[in-house]
Design a protein around this motif. Structure first.
Motif, PDB file in Angstrom:
ATOM      1  N   GLY A 116       0.795  -1.217   0.000  1.00  0.00           N
ATOM      2  CA  GLY A 116       0.000   0.000   0.000  1.00  0.00           C
ATOM      3  C   GLY A 116       0.834   1.276   0.000  1.00  0.00           C
ATOM      4  O   GLY A 116       0.301   2.363   0.218  1.00  0.00           O
ATOM      5  N   ARG A 117       2.119   1.166  -0.264  1.00  0.00           N
ATOM      6  CA  ARG A 117       2.954   2.364  -0.208  1.00  0.00           C
ATOM      7  C   ARG A 117       2.611   3.328  -1.342  1.00  0.00           C
ATOM      8  O   ARG A 117       2.444   4.532  -1.130  1.00  0.00           O
ATOM      9  N   THR A 118       2.500   2.762  -2.544  1.00  0.00           N
ATOM     10  CA  THR A 118       2.143   3.626  -3.672  1.00  0.00           C
ATOM     11  C   THR A 118       0.757   4.215  -3.450  1.00  0.00           C
ATOM     12  O   THR A 118       0.513   5.384  -3.716  1.00  0.00           O
ATOM     13  N   SER A 119      -0.126   3.388  -2.910  1.00  0.00           N
ATOM     14  CA  SER A 119      -1.473   3.886  -2.653  1.00  0.00           C
ATOM     15  C   SER A 119      -1.448   5.034  -1.661  1.00  0.00           C
ATOM     16  O   SER A 119      -2.213   5.981  -1.775  1.00  0.00           O
ATOM     17  N   LEU A 120      -0.537   4.962  -0.685  1.00  0.00           N
ATOM     18  CA  LEU A 120      -0.415   6.055   0.278  1.00  0.00           C
ATOM     19  C   LEU A 120       0.003   7.337  -0.436  1.00  0.00           C
ATOM     20  O   LEU A 120      -0.608   8.403  -0.258  1.00  0.00           O
ATOM     21  N   ALA A 121       1.020   7.212  -1.284  1.00  0.00           N
ATOM     22  CA  ALA A 121       1.488   8.393  -2.012  1.00  0.00           C
ATOM     23  C   ALA A 121       0.375   8.940  -2.902  1.00  0.00           C
ATOM     24  O   ALA A 121       0.159  10.156  -2.982  1.00  0.00           O
ATOM     25  N   ARG A 122      -0.344   8.039  -3.549  1.00  0.00           N
ATOM     26  CA  ARG A 122      -1.414   8.485  -4.447  1.00  0.00           C
ATOM     27  C   ARG A 122      -2.556   9.140  -3.678  1.00  0.00           C
ATOM     28  O   ARG A 122      -3.208  10.036  -4.187  1.00  0.00           O
ATOM     29  N   ALA A 123      -2.762   8.681  -2.460  1.00  0.00           N
ATOM     30  CA  ALA A 123      -3.808   9.309  -1.647  1.00  0.00           C
ATOM     31  C   ALA A 123      -3.378  10.714  -1.224  1.00  0.00           C
ATOM     32  O   ALA A 123      -4.142  11.673  -1.332  1.00  0.00           O
ATOM     33  N   LEU A 124      -2.132  10.838  -0.785  1.00  0.00           N
ATOM     34  CA  LEU A 124      -1.637  12.147  -0.353  1.00  0.00           C
ATOM     35  C   LEU A 124      -1.682  13.141  -1.514  1.00  0.00           C
ATOM     36  O   LEU A 124      -1.899  14.329  -1.324  1.00  0.00           O
ATOM     37  N   PHE A 125      -1.472  12.617  -2.725  1.00  0.00           N
ATOM     38  CA  PHE A 125      -1.360  13.487  -3.891  1.00  0.00           C
ATOM     39  C   PHE A 125      -2.706  13.696  -4.586  1.00  0.00           C
ATOM     40  O   PHE A 125      -2.806  14.377  -5.585  1.00  0.00           O
ATOM     41  N   GLY A 126      -3.751  13.047  -4.060  1.00  0.00           N
ATOM     42  CA  GLY A 126      -5.077  13.297  -4.622  1.00  0.00           C
ATOM     43  C   GLY A 126      -5.401  12.472  -5.845  1.00  0.00           C
ATOM     44  O   GLY A 126      -6.396  12.725  -6.520  1.00  0.00           O
ATOM     45  N   VAL A 127      -4.562  11.482  -6.194  1.00  0.00           N
ATOM     46  CA  VAL A 127      -4.863  10.654  -7.365  1.00  0.00           C
ATOM     47  C   VAL A 127      -6.000   9.703  -7.018  1.00  0.00           C
ATOM     48  O   VAL A 127      -6.975   9.590  -7.755  1.00  0.00           O
ATOM     49  N   ALA A 128      -5.820   9.010  -5.894  1.00  0.00           N
ATOM     50  CA  ALA A 128      -6.887   8.142  -5.378  1.00  0.00           C
ATOM     51  C   ALA A 128      -7.051   8.564  -3.924  1.00  0.00           C
ATOM     52  O   ALA A 128      -6.477   7.971  -3.033  1.00  0.00           O
ATOM     53  N   PRO A 129      -7.795   9.633  -3.706  1.00  0.00           N
ATOM     54  CA  PRO A 129      -7.749  10.341  -2.432  1.00  0.00           C
ATOM     55  C   PRO A 129      -8.233   9.516  -1.253  1.00  0.00           C
ATOM     56  O   PRO A 129      -8.882   8.482  -1.412  1.00  0.00           O
ATOM     57  N   PHE A 130      -7.865  10.022  -0.065  1.00  0.00           N
ATOM     58  CA  PHE A 130      -8.432   9.449   1.152  1.00  0.00           C
ATOM     59  C   PHE A 130      -9.935   9.661   1.121  1.00  0.00           C
ATOM     60  O   PHE A 130     -10.422  10.720   0.724  1.00  0.00           O
ATOM     61  N   THR A 131     -10.648   8.651   1.575  1.00  0.00           N
ATOM     62  CA  THR A 131     -12.091   8.842   1.682  1.00  0.00           C
ATOM     63  C   THR A 131     -12.494   9.068   3.125  1.00  0.00           C
ATOM     64  O   THR A 131     -13.593   9.508   3.412  1.00  0.00           O
ATOM     65  N   THR A 132     -11.577   8.725   4.044  1.00  0.00           N
ATOM     66  CA  THR A 132     -11.857   8.994   5.452  1.00  0.00           C
ATOM     67  C   THR A 132     -10.681   9.758   6.038  1.00  0.00           C
ATOM     68  O   THR A 132      -9.611   9.822   5.433  1.00  0.00           O
ATOM     69  N   GLY A 133     -10.887  10.301   7.239  1.00  0.00           N
ATOM     70  CA  GLY A 133      -9.802  10.967   7.934  1.00  0.00           C
ATOM     71  C   GLY A 133      -9.597  12.393   7.470  1.00  0.00           C
ATOM     72  O   GLY A 133     -10.307  12.889   6.590  1.00  0.00           O
ATOM     73  N   THR A 134      -8.622  13.046   8.080  1.00  0.00           N
ATOM     74  CA  THR A 134      -8.349  14.435   7.715  1.00  0.00           C
ATOM     75  C   THR A 134      -6.885  14.605   7.367  1.00  0.00           C
ATOM     76  O   THR A 134      -6.025  13.837   7.811  1.00  0.00           O
ATOM     77  N   MET A 135      -6.656  15.614   6.575  1.00  0.00           N
ATOM     78  CA  MET A 135      -5.300  15.866   6.140  1.00  0.00           C
ATOM     79  C   MET A 135      -5.080  17.365   6.219  1.00  0.00           C
ATOM     80  O   MET A 135      -5.970  18.151   5.881  1.00  0.00           O
ATOM     81  N   THR A 136      -3.911  17.790   6.713  1.00  0.00           N
ATOM     82  CA  THR A 136      -3.603  19.212   6.705  1.00  0.00           C
ATOM     83  C   THR A 136      -2.224  19.427   6.101  1.00  0.00           C
ATOM     84  O   THR A 136      -1.338  18.583   6.224  1.00  0.00           O
TER      85      THR A 136
END
Ligand SMILES: Nc1ncnc2c1ncn2[C@@H]1O[C@H](COP(=O)(O)OP(=O)(O)OP(=O)(O)O)[C@@H](O)[C@H]1O
Ligand SMILES: Nc1ncnc2c1ncn2[C@@H]1O[C@H](COP(=O)(O)OP(=O)(O)OP(=O)(O)O)[C@@H](O)[C@H]1O
Ligand SMILES: [Mg+2]
Ligand SMILES: [Mg+2]
Lengths: 334, 495, 379, 338
Positions: free
Chosen positions: B289-309
């Motif tokens: 899930g490392r690439t998925s983490l990067a893609r989530a942080l970058f908005g490619v496949a965004p987080f659907t839960t939680g918050t980010m600042t």
């Protein structure tokens, strides 16, 4: 970066060489025209040649924008036809309408058609070949359904001035329009938007991951192509009046012109100047065939052969020659 | 059994190989090493019939060959595993494995035989997670690699070329591959093995050939040499310390990016803080899930839960553009498909982000671009050269330059040195540390543990889509692997 | 000043040689038919004056009592139309629909449009023949190719063919105007009369290989070759006004002057006129067709012009014929309609202000219900 | 080797074993369902107007109307699958009917058939060679050939030519029971093409070349030959269409192919049938479905006496909408699997 800055001269050279075959072709055709018809270069005749080429050049510039970002626009011919018919229809209903207003309405309508094609292509992911093929059917069908097959009004002289008249008594307006449109296209391609458009055609994913609004860029290309087609419709309608088949075949001619200019179908490569040079070449070819008196029937055969040959030459490995000229000047180090 | 002699090749007037020779014995693993762009792949492609050499001879078992099409090389018993996959994503595994040499019955393709044989080959490789009828696009990268290998072995190969087969694999998978290579060699195959990972080169090979700038530098017996010698031959000079010094205590500053219990379909429960000035490593197995983490942080496949600042301001990037505007940059793992517009010039690529997102500042003018490219130590023929003609390492530098032009605050690197040679790697490492010193927050995902450990100020370990643990700087490879494989889940994963 | 090689075809060759000839005659030229059409053109038709669509030339009436409709139910009329792909056909179809609307006894009028596809028209005919039509009207897309389908249909329903023919006489009647030779000759004769001897003629044709257009040109060729006029160019315009303008402009500059323009149809004649205007020249004698835009320019610019027609009123006739047939009245085996020409004298009669530019004046539709709105005009 | 996450595991359990074309949501099944739906809809609409849509005559007419376009579209799918395109089909049909009718008039039927097929094979070969050898983009290459053919036709023919003997016209008109014989021609050609594309090595290579030409070449596929063969196959299908049209028309017609716009229509049918324009995915069976949809639509329009111009509008909308639906399906599939 270790190599020296590319000198301006070399950059011009490399910009020109990307479309080398088309410039050679154009030069050859213009020379052949001079030989066939010594009067061809008299100012007014040459201007009228440019005037005739203007619609195709404008269409080619619009088509270039779409092709370079990896799409197709097959609907431009239908937009030209629809534009002419709609203008006539407008004048049929409002005989006194100011020409500028009608022109602006046409441009907006063309842009709207482009917008629809663009949105369908980018949002619904329909290949643009299909979108614009469908758009072509829809536009032709709708316009004739609306007018019952024949437009109702005639185009007044004021509206037709852009396509038919001259400024200062010697410079056809169409030439002026063509030059302005060409300059705008060149400007556009040099702008940030133009470069991102090219990058989009080259690699959609890379562009999107770099923050490019890919769908928006493509849609804008379609809008501009639609507006260019509407502008061509104003010129065509002005030049030759109402006709129910004003734009017939223009889509293929425009694409052929762009490809003649060395622009790669599929996107990411080629220059707008070369695409417009392709349009001039095509027009020069038509004129030459006409002057040569090649029998009407064989004309299309000659045209087919020349187009294939020119594109084949363009596809050949010219880069080998080009590279020699741009051998790195700075020493490798690091 | 194989001899190549005096092979030369130039592309577009640029000489890529100059009189290179190479020989290979049956049952031997012969490693080929060199910097990016040294010409390794080109030499292998000539062997595989993909390119015609300008000069040179090729003999197999005394017979001279000249291949003008890959099919001819195949017929001569050469199998190749390409650096870039040559698989058709929408066709099944069996169809891919037998592509170009489908068995026929009554003139028609014998699917059954094809699938049976594929299943046998897969079984031989202890691969049970793939069935012959699965479309390739449903497979993970590692499994595609397996399919590539099976494909190469499906015909009667005597010579197997492996061009960076482990580039896409985690260490642990690379070891499985290594044992397979040994088995194949033991069966009498001659294996040409291209890699940037010197450790596995020394592990596997009997001989090492070093290429540099298209020239043959040396062929060494593995037993009689050591890594330093090989590196010196490759780079042409001593390489200093491998990794730049880590952040000094207190250098890590303000929180740049935080995520609280972020998650989506692929990852969950991500709590993460990146500070200005620190380099954070992310370790994990393939598919953790490392690439998925990067893609989530970058908005490619965004987080659907939680918050980010980011810099204290909440951010919910729903597409890369949002992240870019907020000052996040992502160097993706697949630079050719995702990082570069290959047919555009170096300059156009370097300026792409700033042109697309004017909020990141005006695009730099000519001189600044040159400065930028110098900063990443790019080696190119000119700024107007198309990036497709650059070597992998230099392409990666263009990607980094592209992001630097946009003055980011957070830099995410996904496998930043995949397929990058030692020299360029060192340059990138130095650059990364410099950037952190300048106050950027850096996240590095890497499958190469030594690199990750060498570079990171702390290491996050992912497993099954979660952050399974955090280790301090300098943690041992064993401890990282222990967290990454975590108990019985590891066994399940080792299919 | 032409550099065309001596063996170049048609116009170019004649320009080079300065000879009156316009090259070899089309292999489709049919002397007998040519003579027949020219003779027909001189005759005056039978039938009610002022209603040319009911007139007939040299009728050979045939008996139709076998088709007489029994019973009192409404009439179901069917049309298999080649398509409406040009203004001529659009005007025509409206004429036919309006004519059908005139007659209360026609309760159903089914139109299948083949969109220019021969293959589809064959199916359309088969479909209609099996659908209980009382009469089947066919406007064939192509002469030869629809023959078998029409033959089949003849066995089931009375068939009326019009406009282009088919190669069978199984139809009860074949309705058409005099024809292409008549058209071409009228236009050419006009030029022979109006243009000074040895004057330079430009001939503009739509495209090669279309039989109805070939006949027009081959008739003109006969007349022009005989006349001593100098046909300097024969060009194909593709029906494209822009191309036409370009061709005419080039011809003017190359030949200094053009003394007459022959055209095989009207769609592009306005463009040709404009080319002269834009070049600052007087418009020489020119031929066109009965399209409104041309008539209008003719009047406004006071041209020396003529407009032969291939009248769209022929679309009314099949409905009339159908009713006659169903009543058992005699109809001609070949119903030859007159082919009026718009001349200076009759120009005002045909020029209808308020009609759309692509409207055909010879529509015979002025008294039909819904005129002019249905035809796109304004009162 | 890979640690599977739960969702991945779930997928891979159902994943293997299914080939794309069997999925009910896939384009191929989709287009046949669409054909059914259009038929049902047509039946309802026509019935509401007091008509009867599903009469034997009508069904037969619909099937009959599929033949010419079907033959061309089946051929077109072969080239499109391979990643190429053929815009010269319309003029080739015209020329084919002319050659067929003229040869039949002066020679014999078998000679004519051979002549047409030879001509078409030659044109296909030329197309293939220009695309692969001269590296001219297929769009331009085949447009160029189309122009060349057009010139040839216009230079040599003025109007219909030749005559087809009654014996050969059986192909165009005869029926076995209610079924037109020409439908068997279409089915035979489609079956052959299906067998070739799905079951032969050539077919596998066609899919591979269309999917990724570079990868196919690296795998030892002779991609150029494959593309050339696909072009020849396509042109042979066009030849079959020309022969059928000649039989039906009784003569050769210079505009038999162009006025019906077989070039764009065939591409539309192929795409409607779910074949990706970029190549590598789709197939003959979908194309037949696409042709059927177009024919049924036409028939409904006929029954309802829809204005022919309006027909074009509807056709345009249908084509775009259908492809948009496939694209949607494909996208969700990607989201599930990527
Ligand atoms: N098709 C091509 N056209 C032009 N240049 C090429 C082509 N293929 C390779 N090159 C150039 O040839 C040189 C050698 O490339 P090659 O791929 O053989 O290097 P490599 O040793 O495999 O490097 P890496 O470790 O990055 O894979 C590079 O400079 C590359 O840019
Ligand atoms: N939402 C997504 N949509 C499409 N592709 C995705 C998505 N998320 C991840 N991927 C791709 O799926 C592949 C597997 O990624 P995943 O996150 O499962 O593993 P990983 O641990 O990042 O693997 P690696 O070790 O290669 O980095 C990657 O190539 C990634 O690009
Ligand atoms: Mg390599
Ligand atoms: Mg990854």
């Amino acid at each position: 970066m270790t190599s020296a800055q590319a000198p301006a001269g070399r950059r011009v050279l490399s910009a020109l060489t990307t479309g080398t075959p088309v410039y050679i072709l154009l030069a050859a055709l213009l020379a052949a025209l001079a030989l066939t018809d010594p009067g061809f270069y008299e100012p007014d005749r040459f201007l009228s040649f440019i005037k005739r080429a203007a619609p195709l050049v404008i269409l080619a510039a619009g088509q270039y924008l779409v092709i370079v970002c990896g799409e197709f626009d097959l609907s431009v011919g239908a937009i030209v036809t629809a534009g002419v018919v709609v203008a006539a229809e407008l004048y049929g209903s409002f005989p006194g309408a100011p020409w500028l207003l009608v022109t602006v309405i046409l441009l907006l309508a063309g842009a709207l058609a482009g917008l629809v094609s663009g949105l369908i292509t980018t949002l619904l992911r329909v290949p643009s070949f299909i979108t614009t093929l469908g758009m072509m059917l829809i536009l032709e069908g709708a316009v004739f359904f609306w007018t019952g097959g024949s437009p109702h009004g005639a185009l007044p002289a004021a509206f037709r001035r852009l396509g038919r008249g001259t400024a200062f008594g010697w410079l056809p307006w169409a030439v002026l329009v063509c030059v302005v449109a060409g300059l705008l296209a060149v400007r556009l391609m040099r702008s940030d938007f133009g470069r991102t458009l090219l990058a989009t055609g080259d690699s959609e994913r890379a562009a999107s991951l770099a923050g490019v609004r890919v769908a928006r860029a493509r849609t804008i290309a379609f809008i501009l192509s639609g507006a260019a087609a509407a502008l061509a419709a104003v010129l065509v309608g002005g030049f030759s009046g109402v006709s129910a088949q004003a734009g017939r075949g223009y889509e293929f001619e425009a694409i052929t012109a762009v490809v003649l200019g060395g622009v790669v179908l599929g996107g990411g490569r080629g220059s707008v100047v070369a695409a417009m040079a392709g349009a001039f070449s095509l027009q020069a070819l038509f004129t030459l065939l006409n002057l040569q008196g090649v029998s009407g029937a064989l004309e299309s055969t000659v045209q087919g052969v020349i187009v294939i040959a020119a594109v084949a030459l363009g596809a050949a490995d010219w880069s080998r020659l080009r590279r020699r000229g741009t051998e790195p000047s700075g020493a490798k180090s690091s | 059994m194989l001899t190549m002699h005096g092979v030369s090749k130039s592309f577009l007037g640029v000489c890529v190989l100059q009189g290179v020779g190479l020989d290979l014995e049956a049952g031997e693993v012969h490693a080929l090493v060199g910097e990016n762009g040294a010409g390794k792949s080109t030499l292998m492609k000539i062997l595989a019939g993909e390119h015609l050499p300008d000069e040179g001879t090729l003999t197999i078992d005394g017979t001279a060959y000249s291949f003008s099409h890959p099919a001819q090389a195949q017929a001569a018993g050469i199998g190749i595993i390409h650096q870039e996959f040559a698989l058709l994503p929408h066709r099944t595994v069996a169809e891919n494995v037998f592509l170009g040499r489908e068995p026929t019955r009554y003139g028609l393709v014998d699917r059954r035989a094809m699938e049976r044989r594929t299943a046998e080959l897969l079984a031989e490789m202890d691969e049970t997670g793939i069935t012959p009828r699965t479309p390739v696009h449903e497979l993970s990268v590692a499994r595609r690699q397996t399919v590539e290998i099976v494909k190469a072995l499906a015909s009667d190969v005597r010579i197997l070329v492996m061009d960076e087969p482990t580039a896409a694999l985690a260490d642990h998978e690379a070891e499985q591959l290594a044992s397979l290579v040994r088995r194949l060699a033991a069966r009498g195959l001659g294996i040409l093995y291209v890699s940037h990972r010197l450790r596995e080169v020394f592990d596997l090979s009997q001989r090492i050939t070093v290429l540099k700038d298209g020239r043959h530098i040396a062929t060494l017996n593995t037993r009689d040499t050591d890594a330093d010698t090989v590196v010196r031959a490759m780079v042409g000079r001593e390489l200093g310390a491998y990794y730049p010094p880590r952040a000094r205590p207190g250098e890590a500053g303000a929180e740049r990016l935080t995520v609280i219990s972020g998650g989506n379909a692929r990852i969950s429960g991500i709590d993460l803080t990146l500070r200005a000035g620190e380099v954070v490593g992310v370790a994990g197995l393939q598919g953790s899930g490392r690439t998925s983490l990067a893609r989530a942080l970058f908005g490619v496949a965004p987080f659907t839960t939680g918050t980010m600042t980011v810099d204290g301001k909440p951010l919910r990037p729903s597409r890369p553009r949002d992240a870019v505007r907020a000052g996040i940059a992502l160097v993706t793992e697949d630079r050719k498909a995702e990082g570069l517009a290959l047919r555009q010039s170096v300059t156009d690529n370097a300026l792409l982000v700033t042109r697309a997102v004017p909020a990141r500042g005006r695009p730099p003018a000519g001189r600044e671009v040159t400065a930028l490219l110098e900063r990443v130590r790019l080696r190119a023929h000119g700024e107007d050269q198309q990036v497709q003609y650059l070597s992998g390492g230099n392409q990666q530098k263009v990607v980094i330059a592209k992001w630097l032009a946009a003055r980011p605050r957070v830099l995410l690197f996904d496998e930043p040195t995949r397929g990058v040679d030692v020299g360029a790697k060192a340059a990138i490492h130095t650059l990364v540390r410099e950037l952190a010193r300048e106050g950027l927050a850096v996240l590095i995902i890497s499958s190469e543990l030594p690199e990750l450990i060498g570079m990171s100020d702390r290491i996050l370990v992912m497993s099954e889509g979660r952050l399974a643990g955090e280790l301090p700087a300098g943690a041992s490879e064993e401890s990282v692997m222990r967290v990454a494989t975590g108990g019985n889940r590891a066994r399940e994963g080792a299919a | 000043t032409s550099d065309a090689p001596p063996d170049a075809p048609a116009g170019a060759a004649s320009a080079a040689a300065g000879a009156p000839g316009t090259g070899r005659q089309s292999k489709f030229f049919d002397r007998a038919e040519y003579d027949r059409q020219l003779a027909l053109a001189k005759e005056s038709p039978q039938g009610p004056a002022g209603k040319p669509w009911e007139q007939m030339l040299r009728p050979q009436l045939v008996d139709t009592t076998q088709y007489k409709k029994k019973g009192s139910g409404g009439i179901h009329l069917c049309l298999s139309n080649a398509g409406v792909f040009n203004p001529w056909r659009q005007v025509g179809l409206k004429n036919m629909q309006a004519e059908a609307g005139l007659h209360k006894e026609i309760t159903d009028f089914t139109v299948l449009d083949a969109q220019g596809k021969d293959d589809k028209q064959i199916s359309d005919i088969q479909e209609l023949a099996g659908q209980g039509c009382d009469v089947l009207i066919v406007s064939p897309n192509t002469t030869a190719t629809l023959t078998p389908a029409v033959e089949q249909a003849c066995g089931k329903v009375p068939v009326i063919v019009f406009d282009r023919g088919v190669e069978t006489d199984c139809a009860v009647t074949f309705i058409n105007p005099i024809g292409g030779y008549g058209y071409g000759a009228v236009a050419a004769d006009f030029l022979v009369e109006k243009v000074k001897p040895k004057g330079k003629i430009l001939a503009l044709r739509i495209s090669p290989g279309v039989d109805v257009l070939e006949t027009r040109w081959s008739a003109a060729k006969v007349a022009l070759d005989k006349s001593g006029l100098d046909v300097v160019d024969v060009k194909f315009t593709d029906g494209d006004p822009a191309k036409t303008k370009a061709i005419v402009t080039d011809a003017i500059t190359r030949n200094g002057d053009i003394d007459g323009v022959w055209m095989d149809s009207g769609a592009t004649s306005v463009a040709a006129v404009e080319a002269f205007e834009d070049a600052g020249k007087d418009v020489p004698p020119i031929t066109g067709e009965d399209q409104q835009d041309f008539l209008q320019v003719w009047k406004e610019e006071k041209l020396t012009a003529i407009a032969p027609s291939y009248p769209t009123f022929q679309w009314r006739t099949p409905v009339i014929a159908a009713l006659k047939i169903l009543k058992g009245e005699q109809v001609p085996k070949e119903w030859k309609l007159p082919q009026p020409t718009v001349t200076q004298d009759t120009l005002d009669q045909y020029l209808k202000p308020g009609m759309p530019p692509l409207h055909y004046a010879m529509c015979g539709c002025e008294n039909l219900p819904g005129f002019p709105e249905k035809w796109g005009g304004k009162k | 080797m890979t640690a599977l996450r739960p969702d991945l595991k779930a997928r891979s359990r159902t994943g293997p074993g299914r080939t794309a074309e069997l999925r009910l949501t896939g384009p191929v099944a989709g287009v046949w369902l669409a054909a059914l739906a259009v038929t049902g809809l047509g039946w309802i609409v026509v019935a509401a107007r007091g008509g009867d849509f599903l009469t034997v005559t009508n069904v037969v007419t619909i099937l009959q109307n599929c033949v010419a376009l079907g033959l061309v579209a089946v051929g077109q799918s072969a080239v499109i699958l391979t990643g190429s395109l053929d815009l010269s089909v319309a003029y080739l049909i015209s020329l084919g009917t002319l050659v067929a009718a003229e040869t039949m008039e002066s020679g014999s039927v078998p000679v004519a058939i051979l002549a047409v097929l030879a001509l078409c094979a030659a044109v296909g070969l030329a197309n293939g060679l220009i695309v692969t050898g001269l590296k001219v983009n297929a769009f331009i290459a085949t447009l160029g050939t189309a122009f060349i053919l057009r010139g040839w036709i216009e230079d040599n023919y003025t109007g219909p030519a030749g005559r087809v003997p009654a014996s050969f016209q059986h192909l165009g008109y005869d029926r076995i029971g209610p079924v037109p014989v020409s439908l068997f021609l279409l089915l035979a050609v489609a079956a052959i093409l299906w067998l070739v594309t799905r079951r032969s090595r050539l077919g596998h290579h066609m899919y591979a070349t269309g999917g990724d030409e570079h990868a196919a070449r690296l795998s030892g596929v002779r991609t150029r030959r494959t593309v050339i063969t696909a072009h020849v196959l396509c042109s042979l299908c066009v030849g079959a269409a020309a022969l059928f049209l000649a039989a039906r028309l009784g003569a050769g017609a210079p505009w038999a192919g162009t006025e019906a716009r077989y070039d764009l229509e065939s591409i539309a049918a192929v795409v409607l049938g779910g074949t990706a324009l970029a190549g590598g995915r789709g197939g003959v069976s979908g194309t037949l479905g696409g042709v059927l949809v177009l024919a049924v639509l036409d028939s409904v329009f006929n029954q309802l006496a829809v204005d022919p111009f309006f027909k074009n509008v509807v056709r345009g909308v249908v084509i775009i909408a259908a492809v948009a639906l496939y694209a949607r399906g494909r996208r969700t599939e990607q989201e599930r699997t990527a």
